[in-house]
Design a protein around this motif. Structure first.
Motif, PDB file in Angstrom:
ATOM      1  N   LYS A  29       0.777  -1.214   0.004  1.00  0.00           N
ATOM      2  CA  LYS A  29       0.007   0.065  -0.066  1.00  0.00           C
ATOM      3  C   LYS A  29       0.914   1.208   0.011  1.00  0.00           C
ATOM      4  CE  LYS A  29      -3.228  -0.690   2.930  1.00  0.00           C
ATOM      5  NZ  LYS A  29      -3.792  -0.665   4.324  1.00  0.00           N
ATOM      6  N   GLU A  30       0.379   2.161  -0.694  1.00  0.00           N
ATOM      7  CA  GLU A  30       1.264   3.450  -0.873  1.00  0.00           C
ATOM      8  C   GLU A  30       0.514   4.587   0.011  1.00  0.00           C
ATOM      9  OE1 GLU A  30       3.808   4.150  -4.509  1.00  0.00           O
ATOM     10  OE2 GLU A  30       2.493   3.017  -5.287  1.00  0.00           O
ATOM     11  N   LYS A  31       0.997   5.458   0.664  1.00  0.00           N
ATOM     12  CA  LYS A  31       0.256   6.651   1.219  1.00  0.00           C
ATOM     13  C   LYS A  31       1.361   7.609   1.119  1.00  0.00           C
ATOM     14  CE  LYS A  31      -3.379   4.480   2.934  1.00  0.00           C
ATOM     15  NZ  LYS A  31      -4.580   4.640   2.548  1.00  0.00           N
ATOM     16  N   ASP A  32       0.657   9.111   1.327  1.00  0.00           N
ATOM     17  CA  ASP A  32       1.659  10.391   1.570  1.00  0.00           C
ATOM     18  C   ASP A  32       2.492  10.282   2.253  1.00  0.00           C
ATOM     19  OD1 ASP A  32      -0.257  10.976  -0.703  1.00  0.00           O
ATOM     20  OD2 ASP A  32      -1.588  12.368   0.703  1.00  0.00           O
TER      21      ASP A  32
ATOM     22  N   VAL B  96       4.973   3.997   2.801  1.00  0.00           N
ATOM     23  CA  VAL B  96       4.216   2.782   2.198  1.00  0.00           C
ATOM     24  C   VAL B  96       4.238   1.726   3.347  1.00  0.00           C
ATOM     25  CG1 VAL B  96       5.275   3.086  -0.057  1.00  0.00           C
ATOM     26  CG2 VAL B  96       6.795   1.815   1.602  1.00  0.00           C
ATOM     27  N   TYR B  97       3.212   0.799   3.201  1.00  0.00           N
ATOM     28  CA  TYR B  97       3.142  -0.295   4.013  1.00  0.00           C
ATOM     29  C   TYR B  97       3.623  -1.411   3.468  1.00  0.00           C
ATOM     30  CZ  TYR B  97       0.091   2.478   7.348  1.00  0.00           C
ATOM     31  OH  TYR B  97      -0.409   3.315   8.125  1.00  0.00           O
TER      32      TYR B  97
ATOM     33  N   LEU C 104       4.582   0.245   8.573  1.00  0.00           N
ATOM     34  CA  LEU C 104       4.912   1.529   7.843  1.00  0.00           C
ATOM     35  C   LEU C 104       6.535   1.761   7.447  1.00  0.00           C
ATOM     36  CD1 LEU C 104       4.037   4.061   6.622  1.00  0.00           C
ATOM     37  CD2 LEU C 104       4.423   4.997   8.941  1.00  0.00           C
TER      38      LEU C 104
ATOM     39  N   LYS D  65       8.046   7.794   4.687  1.00  0.00           N
ATOM     40  CA  LYS D  65       8.451   8.454   3.479  1.00  0.00           C
ATOM     41  C   LYS D  65       9.794   8.783   3.245  1.00  0.00           C
ATOM     42  CE  LYS D  65       6.971  12.003   0.159  1.00  0.00           C
ATOM     43  NZ  LYS D  65       5.981  13.170   0.048  1.00  0.00           N
TER      44      LYS D  65
END
Length: 277
Positions: A15-18, A21-22, A32, A35
């Motif tokens: 999973k990508e987040k601002d 990434v997970y 987590l 970044k």
């Protein structure tokens, strides 16, 4: 292979987040990777090598930074703070490594370097360390033979030399006569088995043992003479420090090598210089 806390793991991005990434950490769930540690171009379904540990809030987190040692390893580290909980050591990560007072063989003071064993507290999943390392070594019969190359960590200085941890498994002794360069407590380096004693004790050397160590530098000496125009001031009277700076061997080994080259009529020796024939 199951994800291990306190060790390097190869995990897949799910999973990508601002904010990062997970990563899929199997039974540990998703972890987590902030970044600031995400390699450029890393995308979902790709794998990345990370170190997994608990952050300051005791939550599992991943980092691409590599600590100075991992769970299950010995390391020489320096204490940077002491409080009512214990001593905290710099091991290369934002969260310092704790050695609780109960795990200190002798009371640790800030600025001291100690030999530690890093382990995982099975109750809290916290990574901690201990200076009580004696009982963790020499639990089996040493499998070495004279001349074997090993990894060593320099430990305490004694009246005869240095105690050393061999391959994270055994105690060994490096006598002063074999410690021909400056050593610091906690330094990790390569050593060689010099002697296996009948009482189970192991003697170490920083260089290969027997005539092999001499043979290995013969060409180095000749190459050095070529580079110096055929002459060198590094005679058998040179200081151990000067010899080690060039050839990384003891003065005794260097003198034997010069003797072998002289006997083979490859060099000439005077008080002032060594000359290639």
């Amino acid at each position: 292979m199951a994800t291990q806390i306190g060790r390097l793991n190869t995990l897949r991005v799910v999973k990508e987040k601002d904010f990062g990434v997970y990563l899929d950490a199997d039974e540990l769930g998703e972890i987590l990777l902030p970044k600031r540690y995400v390699p450029k171009g890393l995308a979902v379904d790709q794998e990345v090598d990370v170190f997994v540990y608990l952050d300051s809030d005791d939550k599992l987190i991943a980092t691409t930074e590599i600590p100075k040692a991992q769970v299950g390893e010995f390391a020489g580290l320096t204490a940077i703070a002491v409080n009512q909980v214990g001593a905290f050591f710099d091991w290369g990560l934002p969260k310092d490594l704790l050695v609780p007072f109960s795990q200190q063989k002798n009371r640790v003071e800030e600025g001291e370097t100690h030999l530690l064993f890093i382990y995982l507290d099975n109750i809290t999943n916290r990574i901690v360390a201990t200076t009580r390392v004696d009982a963790l070594l020499n639990r089996e019969e040493a499998p070495y033979r004279v001349g074997d190359k090993v990894s060593i960590i320099i430990g305490d200085k004694t009246n005869i030399g240095f105690k050393c941890v061999i391959d994270d498994r055994f105690w060994g002794v490096l006598f002063f006569e074999d410690a021909f360069r400056q050593l610091r407590k906690g330094e990790k380096t390569t050593g060689f088995i010099k002697q296996m004693r009948e009482d189970g004790k192991i003697d170490l050397s920083l260089q290969e043992v027997g005539y092999k160590k001499v043979r290995n530098i013969l060409d180095d000496i000749l190459d050095y003479l070529d580079a110096q125009g055929g002459e060198s001031p590094l005679t058998d009277k040179a200081s151990p420090e000067a010899i080690y700076a060039v050839f990384k061997v003891s003065k005794a080994t260097y003198k034997k090598a010069l003797g072998a080259l002289y006997k083979d009529k490859k060099i000439q020796l005077t008080k002032e210089k060594v000359s290639k024939i």
